[in-house]
Design an enzyme around this catalytic site. Structure first.
Site, PDB file in Angstrom:
ATOM      1  N   GLY A 192     -20.765  13.115  13.340  1.00  0.00           N
ATOM      2  CA  GLY A 192     -21.579  14.321  13.243  1.00  0.00           C
ATOM      3  C   GLY A 192     -21.942  14.802  14.633  1.00  0.00           C
ATOM      4  O   GLY A 192     -21.213  14.550  15.600  1.00  0.00           O
ATOM      5  N   GLU A 196     -19.093   8.954  16.198  1.00  0.00           N
ATOM      6  CA  GLU A 196     -18.086   9.951  16.586  1.00  0.00           C
ATOM      7  C   GLU A 196     -18.798  11.291  16.615  1.00  0.00           C
ATOM      8  O   GLU A 196     -19.165  11.824  15.563  1.00  0.00           O
ATOM      9  CB  GLU A 196     -16.953  10.000  15.554  1.00  0.00           C
ATOM     10  CG  GLU A 196     -16.055   8.795  15.572  1.00  0.00           C
ATOM     11  CD  GLU A 196     -15.365   8.600  16.904  1.00  0.00           C
ATOM     12  OE1 GLU A 196     -15.186   9.592  17.631  1.00  0.00           O
ATOM     13  OE2 GLU A 196     -15.037   7.455  17.225  1.00  0.00           O
ATOM     14  N   CYS A 249     -13.857  18.436  15.002  1.00  0.00           N
ATOM     15  CA  CYS A 249     -14.381  17.946  16.287  1.00  0.00           C
ATOM     16  C   CYS A 249     -13.323  18.072  17.356  1.00  0.00           C
ATOM     17  O   CYS A 249     -13.637  18.035  18.540  1.00  0.00           O
ATOM     18  CB  CYS A 249     -14.941  16.541  16.265  1.00  0.00           C
ATOM     19  SG  CYS A 249     -14.601  15.589  14.874  1.00  0.00           S
ATOM     20  N   GLN A 263     -24.623  27.922   8.964  1.00  0.00           N
ATOM     21  CA  GLN A 263     -23.621  27.735  10.009  1.00  0.00           C
ATOM     22  C   GLN A 263     -23.038  29.085  10.446  1.00  0.00           C
ATOM     23  O   GLN A 263     -22.797  29.337  11.621  1.00  0.00           O
ATOM     24  CB  GLN A 263     -22.541  26.795   9.479  1.00  0.00           C
ATOM     25  CG  GLN A 263     -21.621  26.214  10.520  1.00  0.00           C
ATOM     26  CD  GLN A 263     -22.326  25.425  11.606  1.00  0.00           C
ATOM     27  OE1 GLN A 263     -23.442  24.944  11.407  1.00  0.00           O
ATOM     28  NE2 GLN A 263     -21.698  25.331  12.762  1.00  0.00           N
ATOM     29  N   GLU A 271     -21.223  22.835  21.687  1.00  0.00           N
ATOM     30  CA  GLU A 271     -20.290  22.870  20.559  1.00  0.00           C
ATOM     31  C   GLU A 271     -20.750  23.925  19.551  1.00  0.00           C
ATOM     32  O   GLU A 271     -21.882  23.896  19.090  1.00  0.00           O
ATOM     33  CB  GLU A 271     -20.240  21.496  19.879  1.00  0.00           C
ATOM     34  CG  GLU A 271     -19.206  21.424  18.778  1.00  0.00           C
ATOM     35  CD  GLU A 271     -19.040  20.031  18.203  1.00  0.00           C
ATOM     36  OE1 GLU A 271     -20.063  19.393  17.894  1.00  0.00           O
ATOM     37  OE2 GLU A 271     -17.883  19.594  18.049  1.00  0.00           O
TER      38      GLU A 271
HETATM   39  C1  UN1 Z   1     -12.497  15.758  12.934  1.00  0.00           C
HETATM   40  O1  UN1 Z   1     -12.473  16.931  13.241  1.00  0.00           O
HETATM   41  O2  UN1 Z   1     -13.585  15.191  12.723  1.00  0.00           O
HETATM   42  O3  UN1 Z   1      -6.795  15.561  14.969  1.00  0.00           O
HETATM   43  C2  UN1 Z   1     -11.295  14.932  12.728  1.00  0.00           C
HETATM   44  C3  UN1 Z   1      -7.343  16.188  14.065  1.00  0.00           C
HETATM   45  C4  UN1 Z   1      -7.511  15.523  12.725  1.00  0.00           C
HETATM   46  C5  UN1 Z   1      -8.820  14.801  12.656  1.00  0.00           C
HETATM   47  C6  UN1 Z   1     -10.006  15.649  13.005  1.00  0.00           C
HETATM   48  N1  UN1 Z   1      -6.441  14.612  12.496  1.00  0.00           N
HETATM   49  O4  UN1 Z   1      -7.778  17.318  14.199  1.00  0.00           O
END
Ligand code: UN1
Length: 499
Positions: free
Chosen positions: A228, A250, A284, A331, A385
């Site tokens: 998150g 993460e 992410c 969001q 972000e």
């Molecule tokens: C995420 O955004 O939390 O590489 C994971 C990637 C995906 C995983 C993203 N396989 O964008």
């Protein structure tokens, strides 16, 4: 439609103890309620942790290959249900159908990959400095593992966290994001069908400040894994530090694609479009910064803007839609606020920069793919972000300047460089401060057999996936066995000084 009996505790589907529920909405049509889910509080979480703790002794004694076989069956069930889960994901989370299928596929891949670990070496035999002494170190489970997962990869991320934990012999309590409880229910139903015994996997649906916090605080939970925001991760890791729990985080990213003057520009544009706007920028790994050499900037920018403005928006179920809605109205407003901040700081909106409200778009949470120009490193939009379909162009004049710009945020998940020069490529591989580096590839697209995670404020030193997937949820036990017949005590370092 689920109607509130959505916690899974000790092998039974139950309501929250006080009967409270919350709604999950379709982000493409927020008037559509997908289901009502248990709103869990501490008492529910404690019941789940108690069930997990009770199931732990038996589960950890089951041979690892047998636990692996259960995960293999889970892989088969996920394959069987791939299309249904993908469609449910489109409805509950909003991503377009092809991407939703990819999300489920990551879970399938992870199930088969981790299943095989059940027959892989689980430690090392190490020489002793003493004669007739057997020394080894072996991975051991840690007990009850609490998983707090986000909505953006609602099947893949629970699988990355849960399968290694189960294979290692732990039992788990899953608290999924409040935006995607229905997918967590489907995921757990399949685990039950795969033959996971009662109490080994438990589910509590609800909100972070209520159920998530209770999971972190629970004395019965030895380890937390969280994906998150960095803000929440800091709170969780702080508490876990005080409580002496293991914690794997993460967290956020501010990923960048660097486009050098010798890059294949067509390839770079395709990569930028995918990384910036795929999953409506809600990865992410999304590229929210495009660091472009001034000699190719005009061509790259003009082409990118043309194609970004031509991207087809729509509900994820529409096969023509390339970009779906963002997750919820809060969001949507946050993303729009950020674009406003960028403009106030001096960035120029080349395309997008608006909430789509015409016709059916107005019923959902759609934000136009946005490209900002003249982004500079000190701007908030270059540092924070946003987690939406917004990217910005930063102009540079050399590789050194480009690498420094790429490294100039608090985050370090995924960085990419487009170049045809092998020296530039390897310099970037050495210098980029990120857990994942791509050359001539977008910042999204990690495969499950490589470690996934970031440096700096993107994480706290752990990785998911890859061959170290079990590190976060195991402890090493060192074992010394004296098999000498002698009655002599042989002391390490004292009686055996060998060097
Ligand atoms: C995420 O955004 O939390 O590489 C994971 C990637 C995906 C995983 C993203 N396989 O964008």
């Amino acid at each position: 439609m689920h109607s509130g009996k959505t916690n899974f505790i000790g092998g039974k589907w139950v309501q929250a103890q006080d009967g409270q529920t919350f709604e999950s909405l379709n982000p493409a049509r927020t008037a559509e309620v997908i289901g009502r889910y248990a709103r869990s509080w501490q008492a529910d979480v404690e019941a789940a942790v108690t069930a997990a703790a009770a199931a732990y002794p038996a589960w950890r004694r089951i041979p690892a290959p047998v636990r692996g076989a259960t995960l293999f069956r889970m892989g088969q069930l996920l394959e069987r249900e791939k299309e249904r889960l993908a469609r449910q994901m489109v409805e509950e989370m909003g991503k377009v159908l092809v991407e939703a299928r990819g999300d489920v596929q990551e879970a399938i891949d992870m199930a088969y990959y981790i299943a095989a670990f059940g027959r892989m070496p689980n430690g090392s035999v190490v020489p002793s400095e003493r004669a007739e002494m057997f020394c080894s170190a072996q991975r051991m489970p840690v007990g009850v593992v609490g998983l707090i997962t986000p909505w953006n990869f609602p099947i893949a991320i629970p699988s990355w966290k849960m399968f290694p934990a189960l294979l290692a012999g732990n039992t788990v309590v899953l608290k999924p994001a409040e935006d995607t409880p229905g997918l967590a229910v489907s995921f757990v139903e399949l685990l039950v069908e795969a033959g996971v015994p009662s109490g080994v996997v438990n589910l509590v649906t609800g909100f972070g400040a209520e159920a998530g916090a209770a999971l972190v605080e629970s004395a019965g939970v030895s380890t937390i894994s969280f994906t998150g925001s960095t803000e929440t991760g800091r709170l969780i890791a702080g508490r876990c530090g005080q409580l002496m729990k293991r914690v794997s985080c993460e967290l956020g990213g501010k990923n960048a694609i660097v486009v050098m003057d010798d890059a294949n520009i067509e390839l770079a544009i395709k990569g930028a479009l995918w990384s910036a706007f795929g999953t409506a920028g809600q990865r992410c790994t999304a590229a929210s910064r495009l660091i472009v050499h001034r000699d190719v900037k005009r061509r790259f920018r003009d082409e990118l803007v043309d194609r970004a403005s031509a991207l087809r928006m729509g509900a994820g179920i529409d096969p023509k839609a390339q970009i779906g809605p963002v997750i919820n109205r809060k969001q949507l407003e946050r993303i729009h606020r950020y674009v406003g901040i960028g403009v106030a700081e001096g960035a120029k909106t080349l395309t997008g920069g608006r909430v789509l409200d015409e016709g059916a778009f107005g019923d959902g949470c759609f934000y136009a793919p946005t490209v900002l120009d003249d982004m500079t490193l000190s701007m908030r939009v270059a540092q924070e972000e946003i987690f939406g379909p917004v990217t910005g162009i930063i102009e540079v004049g050399s590789l050194e300047e480009a690498l420094a710009a790429a490294n100039s945020t608090q985050y370090g998940l995924s960085l990419s460089l487009y170049t045809q020069n092998v020296t530039s490529a390897f310099r970037a591989i050495q210098e980029l401060e990120a857990g994942i580096v791509y050359i001539n590839l977008p910042t999204s697209g990690a495969e499950i057999q490589l470690p996934f995670g970031g440096v700096k404020n993107t994480g706290n030193g752990h990785r998911e996936a890859g061959w170290m997937a079990m590190d976060y949820c195991t402890e090493w036990k060192s074992i010394y066995v004296n098999y000498a017949e002698s009655e002599e005590l042989v002391r390490a370092q004292i009686d055996t000084q060998v060097a």
